[in-house]
Enzyme design. Sequence first.
Site, short mmCIF file in Angstrom:
data_model
loop_
_atom_site.label_atom_id
_atom_site.label_comp_id
_atom_site.label_asym_id
_atom_site.label_seq_id
_atom_site.Cartn_x
_atom_site.Cartn_y
_atom_site.Cartn_z
CE1 TYR A 156 -4.05 -1.83 -0.15
CE2 TYR A 156 -2.90 -3.31 1.34
CZ TYR A 156 -3.95 -3.06 0.48
OH TYR A 156 -4.87 -4.03 0.24
CG PHE A 172 -10.62 -1.72 10.05
CD1 PHE A 172 -10.46 -1.37 8.72
CD2 PHE A 172 -9.98 -0.95 11.02
CE1 PHE A 172 -9.70 -0.26 8.36
CE2 PHE A 172 -9.23 0.16 10.67
CZ PHE A 172 -9.07 0.50 9.34
#
Length: 412
Positions: A120, A412
Amino acid sequence: MVDIREVPEAEIDRALELAYLVFHDRPDRDRRALHHALLTRCARIGAYDGDALVGFMAAHHFRLSVPGADLACPGLTFVCVAPTHRRRGVLTALMDEQLRRTAAAGGPIAVLWASEAAIYGRFGYGAATQGVTIEIDSTRPLALRVAPDRRPLRLVDPADAADLVGPYHEAARAARAGRPSRSAERWADEWLGEHDEEDEELSPPRTVVLGEPGEPIAGYVLYRTKSASPAGDGGPRGPGLVRVDELEADTPAVAAALWECVSSLDLTGKVSAWGRPVDDPLLHFAADRDQVRVTAQFPALWLRLVDVPAALTARAWAAPVELVLELSDPRLPANAGRYRLKAGPDGAACEPARAAPDLVLDVRELAACYLGGTRVVELVAAGLVEERVPAAAAALDAALRTELLPHTADEF
């Protein structure tokens, strides 16, 4: 070419099947139901090759604590690309669309947890918080250098836990940057759910609070336990485990009482606390650091600056600073260029500038420093930030500084 568009609720099961394929997962019926319900509450975009769903991404509607503020912030999850369509630009198309939508909605930042840390950064995300795993040898009493708070400890009925500790957690978010808000559903499904997704042998969650009955609580701990492992090849049984999922406290004395509680549970010999802050006070007030050890440290929350001026002016600043930053951002060219940042305890302004830069850096590095968890001088030393004017990095660090390091355990 793939078509990027919203994934309707009717196709959530298709998206889940793709995710399970990519992450090599075989959840049971209950977990599938939880995942389905979660995705109904998320924004969803997919990559379609004809009628086939070949890429997927969802986003929680979070608010994230940043120094001095609480910002709307999508939390990316379930990011996946079909094995048949890897290295064909599918992930890039999904990420670009997500950034476009966040910018169009006026969102200054976005966050995620990275399943693979190498992915990322190229999309402008920087590791903005760090977590550590702490293990306590609880085969003997926990040695402490501070006296534990001796107000009563109470085991909370599971039905009452969220209502009791939820408001405490919400208030505590403001004291430490990097913490997402929690909905009632996330409390029920993730933090207080009967079964743990990672380890089915763990008990249901237990909640212990500290404080006089009828008075506001002064802290809490959420934990699960696992029975002692059976003896193997005639050897001794392994000790039972206490896994601490969250511990919040008003004072070091309250924290000491809660750590002492979980370290003294019968039939257990080890406490493991994943995702604790790097500056956890336990690491200082533990009297025996052979008994209390850090066994791992890792990047936790990854953050992306979607609107650099909005993000920089939204947060609080600890000291005066005035610098010209030259920023690169290949994925969001609107962020690229020179900015004059003038900030301090009374507020901040961030405007385009023509003057020579004091610091030259990529948006990824600025994102890593944004919450105060990464020092700019360390990135200069690593060759990732160019310091054109001496002491510019130290000045920015002083302004970015927070009393507590940013941290979250909300994966999450």
